[in-house]
Enzyme design. Structure first.
Site: not given
Ligand code: IMP
Ligand code: MG
Length: 433
Positions: A13, A16, A40-41, A220
Site C-alpha cells: 500500500d 505503487k 488492490g489499487h 504487496q
C-alpha cells in the site's frame, strides 16, 4: 529498451499503482509476477474511480499489453468481474487483444477461498491466496495450462474432490465441493479465458528482443515477502526483485531499474509486529489524513513513523536503483517528525531487521526527531509539483523542513530519489529523474 521493476519497500500500500500508471505511459508491456487479488489499487478515469485487484495498473494506457504472470495465483471469477467493470466504464475488452494469462499461473478455486476464510491468526485478505500457493508447493495445484487436459479427466476431478472435502471436513466447514460443480467450474474457466492463456514468458522474451519496454509491477511489499518479511505475518509469495523476472519467465539479467516505493511514513494491514506503530493521536491523524483504509478489505490500516531499519532491509534484498517517496503531503501539519534509525530490545541494539518475531515485538524504536512542515491543501500541492516539474526546480519548491526530511532518507539509505508524491492526483508528483 528497458525493464523496470516497481516494488513496495514496506508492508504494501505504498502507492505503487500511481507510479505504474505514470510509467506505463512509456511502456509497451506491464506484467504482474506474484500475488493475486489480495492486491488492490484504485484507478481514476475522468471523475470515476474503479478498484482493481488483478488487472495491472497499466490497463489505463491502451497501448500497453498486459500480462498476469507465471508466479501469480488468479481467481478467474474476480478477473471476470473486473473485466466486466472495465467494459462498463470504457467499452473495452482487454482480454480479446491485450491481456494475457500465463499458462503457468495457478488457479484459485472455491475450495481455496473457503479455507482462507477461516484465517484468524495472520489477518489475511481471505481471498484464497495462501491455500492456493500451498497447493502449488504441495504439487497438487491447478495451472491454466492444465485446464484443457483435466476437464475430461474424471479421475483427477474425483480425487481432487475427495481431497478437498477431507480438508473441509477436518476444518469443520460445512460446504462441500461436488464433482459436478468442480467440472462445471473448470469448463467455465476454460470457456471464458481459454483464448487468453499463453506462454507469456516467451511473449515477453520476444518483446525484449524487439527492444520494447517492460514494466514489472510488484504487489504487496518487501516486509510481506514469504522469505524476507515478518514471517509468519506475511503473504505467501516472494514479493521481491529476485522474483520479478523469475515470476514472468525471463532471466534477472534483463532488469535495469528497480524503483522502491516508500510511503513517507509506515502502514500495515493485518496482524504482526510493527515497531513504529503509533497508537495515539498522530497515528489517527495519519490514518484519517492519508485515507489509510484497505482497497481490498476496507480495513483500517495501522500507521506509524518512517522506519529506516525496514528500508535498509528492503534495500539489501532488492537493490533499489532509486526510491519513489509517496504521500509526503500527509505529514504536513505535524510539529515534529520522527524517523526510526534502530531498535532496542532485551538490552541489545538492532540496526538490522531481526528475523525473530519475538524480538521484533519487543523492539523499541530509536528515533531521530526533525521539525515538521506546514499542511497545504490538494490544489496547493499540485501547484507546487507543477512548478517543480515545469521549471525543473526539483525539491527546492518544498518547505526547507520537508527538504531536510527527504534528504535524511536519501543520505541514510544512499539511494537517489526518483520522485516525491504530494497528493493523489496524477500531477501531484515531483519528478526528479
Ligand atoms: P494474504 O496475502 O491474503 O494471504 O494476507 C497475508 C497478509 O498480507 C495480511 O496481513 C494481509 O493484510 C497482507 N496483504 C496482502 N496483500 C496486501 C496488499 O496488497 N497490501 C497490504 N497488505 C496486504
Ligand atoms: Mg494496495
Amino acid at each position: 529498451m528497458s525493464t523496470t521493476v516497481i516494488l513496495g519497500a514496506q508492508w504494501g500500500d505504498e502507492g505503487k499503482g500511481k507510479l505504474v500508471d505514470v510509467l506505463a505511459g512509456n511502456s509497451d508491456w506491464v506484467a504482474r509476477f506474484q500475488g493475486g487479488n489480495n492486491a488492490g489499487h484504485t484507478v481514476v478515469i475522468g471523475n470515476r474511480t474503479i478498484k482493481l485487484h488483478l488487472l495491472p495498473s497499466g490497463i489505463t494506457r491502451k497501448s500497453c499489453q498486459l500480462i498476469l504472470g507465471d508466479g501469480m495465483v488468479i481467481d478467474p471469477w474476480v478477473l471476470d468481474q473486473e473485466l466486466k467493470k472495465w467494459k462498463d466504464e470504457t467499452e473495452e475488452e482487454p482480454d480479446k487483444d491485450r491481456l494475457f494469462i500465463s499458462d503457468r499461473a495457478h488457479i484459485i478455486l472455491k475450495f481455496h477461498r473457503l479455507v482462507d476464510g477461516l484465517d484468524k491468526k495472520i489477518g489475511t485478505t481471505g481471498r484464497g491466496i495462501g491455500p492456493t500457493y500451498s497447493d502449488k508447493i504441495n504439487r497438487i495445484g491447478l495451472r491454466f495450462a492444465d485446464l484443457k487436459h483435466i476437464i475430461n479427466n474424471s479421475q483427477w476431478i474425483s480425487e481432487m474432490c475427495t481431497l478437498y472435502n477431507r480438508v473441509l471436513n477436518s476444518l469443520d466447514i460445512e460446504e462441500k465441493i461436488t464433482e459436478i460443480d468442480l467440472k462445471n467450474d473448470l469448463e467455465w474457466i476454460h470457456n471464458r479465458f481459454g483464448h487468453a492463456i499463453k506462454n507469456t514468458g516467451v511473449m515477453l522474451d520476444n518483446a525484449l528482443k524487439m527492444k520494447e519496454n517492460v514494466l514489472l509491477e510488484g504487489a504487496q511489499g518487501c516486509l510481506l515477502d514469504i522469505d524476507q518479511g515478518t514471517y509468519p505475518f506475511v503473504t505467501s509469495s516472494v514479493t521481491s526483485r529476485a522474483n520479478a523476472s523469475h515470476g514472468v519467465g525471463i532471466h534477472p539479467g534483463h532488469i535495469d531499474e528497480v524503483i522502491g516505493i516508500v510511503k513517507a511514513y509506515t502502514t500495515r494491514v493485518g496482524h504482526g509486529p510493527f515497531p513504529c506503530e503509533l497508537k495515539d493521536d498522530v497515528g489517527d491523524y495519519l490514518t484519517e489524513k492519508g485515507h489509510e483504509f484497505g482497497t481490498t478489505t476496507g480495513r483500517r490500516r495501522r500507521c506509524g513513523w518512517l522506519d529506516l531499519v525496514v528500508l535498509k532491509h528492503s534495500h539489501r534484498v532488492n537493490g533499489f536503483t532509486s526510491l519513489a517517496i509517496t504521500k509526503l503531503d500527509v505529514l504536513g501539519g505535524l510539529d515534529t517528525l520522527k524517523i526510526c534509525v534502530g531498535y532496542r530490545a532485551n538490552g541489545a541494539e538492532y540496526h538490522n531487521l531481526p528475523a525473530s518475531i519475538t524480538e521484533l515485538e519487543n523492539a523499541e524504536p530509536i528515533y531521530i526527531e526533525m521539525p515538521g512542515f506546514p499542511a497545504l491543501n490538494d490544489e496547493e500541492w499540485i501547484k507546487l509539483a507543477r512548478k517543480a516539474n515545469d521549471e525543473n526546480l526539483g525539491l527546492s519548491v518544498l518547505h526547507p523542513n520537508a527538504q531536510s526530511y527527504l534528504q535524511q532518507i536519501e543520505n541514510m539509505l544512499e539511494i537517489p530519489l526518483h520522485s516525491v508524491g504530494v497528493g493523489p492526483d496524477r500531477d501531484a508528483t515531483i519528478h526528479l529523474f
